[in-house]
Design a protein around this motif. Structure first.
Motif, PDB file in Angstrom:
ATOM      1  N   GLY A 147       0.787  -1.229   0.000  1.00 21.03           N
ATOM      2  CA  GLY A 147       0.000   0.000   0.000  1.00 21.03           C
ATOM      3  C   GLY A 147       0.821   1.282   0.000  1.00 21.03           C
ATOM      4  N   ASP A 171       2.471  -6.862  -7.559  1.00 18.67           N
ATOM      5  CA  ASP A 171       1.292  -7.737  -7.524  1.00 18.67           C
ATOM      6  C   ASP A 171       0.497  -7.671  -8.827  1.00 18.67           C
ATOM      7  N   GLY A 183       1.348 -11.713  -5.734  1.00 17.14           N
ATOM      8  CA  GLY A 183       2.371 -12.409  -6.504  1.00 17.14           C
ATOM      9  C   GLY A 183       3.765 -11.814  -6.470  1.00 17.14           C
ATOM     10  N   GLY A 230       8.752  -2.791   5.265  1.00 18.36           N
ATOM     11  CA  GLY A 230       7.562  -3.166   4.487  1.00 18.36           C
ATOM     12  C   GLY A 230       7.784  -4.475   3.743  1.00 18.36           C
TER      13      GLY A 230
HETATM   14  O1  KG4 Z   1       3.922  -4.884   4.270  1.00 15.64           O
HETATM   15  P1  KG4 Z   1       3.119  -5.980   3.641  1.00 15.64           P
HETATM   16  O2  KG4 Z   1       3.205  -7.354   4.241  1.00 15.64           O
HETATM   17  O3  KG4 Z   1       1.603  -5.620   3.594  1.00 15.64           O
HETATM   18  C1  KG4 Z   1       1.169  -4.323   3.373  1.00 15.64           C
HETATM   19  O4  KG4 Z   1       1.050  -3.971   2.170  1.00 15.64           O
HETATM   20  O5  KG4 Z   1       0.948  -3.602   4.379  1.00 15.64           O
HETATM   21  O6  KG4 Z   1       3.566  -6.017   2.087  1.00 15.64           O
HETATM   22  C2  KG4 Z   1       3.012  -6.935   1.181  1.00 15.64           C
HETATM   23  C3  KG4 Z   1       3.587  -6.667  -0.213  1.00 15.64           C
HETATM   24  C4  KG4 Z   1       2.821  -7.369  -1.312  1.00 15.64           C
HETATM   25  O7  KG4 Z   1       2.595  -6.451  -2.363  1.00 15.64           O
HETATM   26  C5  KG4 Z   1       3.798  -8.477  -1.758  1.00 15.64           C
HETATM   27  O8  KG4 Z   1       3.635  -8.890  -3.083  1.00 15.64           O
HETATM   28  C6  KG4 Z   1       5.121  -7.789  -1.539  1.00 15.64           C
HETATM   29  O9  KG4 Z   1       4.948  -7.098  -0.309  1.00 15.64           O
HETATM   30  N1  KG4 Z   1       6.254  -8.744  -1.470  1.00 15.64           N
HETATM   31  C7  KG4 Z   1       7.276  -8.764  -2.369  1.00 15.64           C
HETATM   32  C8  KG4 Z   1       8.127  -9.824  -1.965  1.00 15.64           C
HETATM   33  N2  KG4 Z   1       7.596 -10.391  -0.834  1.00 15.64           N
HETATM   34  C9  KG4 Z   1       6.455  -9.714  -0.554  1.00 15.64           C
HETATM   35  N3  KG4 Z   1       7.524  -7.998  -3.429  1.00 15.64           N
HETATM   36  C10 KG4 Z   1       8.641  -8.255  -4.133  1.00 15.64           C
HETATM   37  N4  KG4 Z   1       9.515  -9.235  -3.821  1.00 15.64           N
HETATM   38  C11 KG4 Z   1       9.303 -10.047  -2.755  1.00 15.64           C
HETATM   39  N5  KG4 Z   1      10.178 -11.022  -2.457  1.00 15.64           N
END
Ligand code: KG4
Ligand code: ZN
Length: 334
Positions: free
Chosen positions: A138, A167, A179, A263
């Motif tokens: 977000g 995502d 994703g 994050g």
């Molecule tokens: O902070 P978070 O757990 O939840 C909030 O948005 O508050 O972040 C989740 C985000 C998701 O968009 C997910 O796809 C991303 O973090 N994410 C990643 C990876 N692991 C999680 N994005 C890119 N590479 C990753 N390895």
């Protein structure tokens, strides 16, 4: 002081126990991914219902993991915002109910303050001041962190958050939801130079970001039949390059030598590696917490609760409000 932290702002139900002397004693997380996956995104009403269902057993598990009882808890902190209204209300109500039953103080915590201070739970902990790059589903923000509650927003995304771009791109490749991690795994097998995606907003001064155009470029490449792994690799590289350019600007502007990555997207390995190399080059330090502390968790909420209750803060009374939209800059120092 021993604190119970409760996080229910989105699609993770989490309860943690943090002790100011002994450190993190429990960090229980239940992910709702399976509940929302078939809808391709978080369904707020289902999120709230699942939090209600899982909170009691998660509390039992957290206390068991910490090997302590509610009688040993001194304060309860819960995520008050920002987040989904119904989801936030379940955690707040649960915290308030427990607090009334046990005669304990409560404190509503800002979710993003949790994310940017989560690295303090790790060893070695960063000292103030530091530059925080907050990259989640977000939010995409560069924040100058000078102390508890002393935050200055230096730049942010004017459209999609980085995690959102990951995502949405992943969805275009049929990688499921959310994703981001799957896209990154696919990128590891691809050619990072296959497509020259734009590095948005890097050709003009300033610290703001824009990622929605990148997502459109990804859609175009997929339509042209470029292999998904090459699209994924080139996309990830474009995101990392863009973040790095702005981080260098922000470091030069503030004179800070410490960078904290926070994050969910902070779990991204190539991003971590690149930023570690960058800070080494500059003679500074890069900090990023272990992945379980990067994605949504209650340990970060318990930590901020301990810091703030430690300076005498607490909720004014039993009635509670949640703050689905709550600017980080509105926070006061401890
Ligand atoms: O902070 P978070 O757990 O939840 C909030 O948005 O508050 O972040 C989740 C985000 C998701 O968009 C997910 O796809 C991303 O973090 N994410 C990643 C990876 N692991 C999680 N994005 C890119 N590479 C990753 N390895
Ligand atoms: Zn989060």
């Amino acid at each position: 002081m021993r604190v119970l932290g409760i996080e229910t702002s989105c699609d993770e139900t989490a309860i943690a126990v943090y002790d100011t002397t002994a450190g993190l004693l429990a960090n229980q997380i239940h992910s709702q991914t399976a509940v929302h996956a078939r809808f391709g995104g978080v369904v707020p009403e289902l999120a709230a219902r699942d939090h209600v269902l899982k909170l009691p057993s998660l509390l039992t598990q957290a206390l068991a993991e910490a090997d302590c009882s509610l009688a040993q808890i001194d304060a309860i902190g819960y995520t008050q915002g920002p987040g989904l209204q119904g989801a936030l209300m379940t955690g707040a109500a649960f915290a308030k109910g427990l607090a009334v039953a046990r005669g304990l103080p409560t404190l509503g915590i800002h979710h993003l303050e949790g994310h940017i201070l989560a690295p303090l739970l790790d060893q070695p902990a960063p000292e103030f001041p530091f530059l925080a790059l907050l990259v989640s589903g977000g939010h995409t923000q560069l924040i100058a962190v000078r102390g508890l509650g002393a935050y200055e927003l230096l730049g942010e995304s004017i459209d999609d958050a980085v995690g959102e771009a990951f995502d949405k791109s992943a969805k275009l490749m049929g990688l499921g939801y959310p994703g981001g991690a799957a896209l990154s795994a696919l990128a590891a097998q691809g050619d990072r130079t296959a497509i020259a995606f734009p590095r948005p907003m890097t050709d003009r001064p300033g610290l703001d970001f824009s990622f929605s155009g990148l997502k459109t470029a990804v859609a175009l490449s997929i339509a042209q039949g470029v292999p998904h792994r090459d699209v994924a690799a080139s996309f990830e590289q474009a995101v990392i390059d863009t973040l790095v350019i702005k981080i260098i600007r922000a470091l030069n502007q503030t004179g800070f030598e410490r960078l904290v990555l926070a994050g969910g997207v902070a779990a991204n390995r190539p991003l971590r590696a690149r930023l570690a190399a960058l800070m080494k080059e500059r003679g500074g330090l890069a900090f990023y917490p272990p992945t379980v502390l990067c994605t949504d968790n209650a340990a970060m909420i318990a930590l901020v609760t301990a810091l703030r209750v430690g300076t005498g803060q607490r909720d004014a009374g039993s009635p509670f409000t949640v703050r689905p939209r709550w600017p980080l800059m509105a926070l006061e120092s401890g």
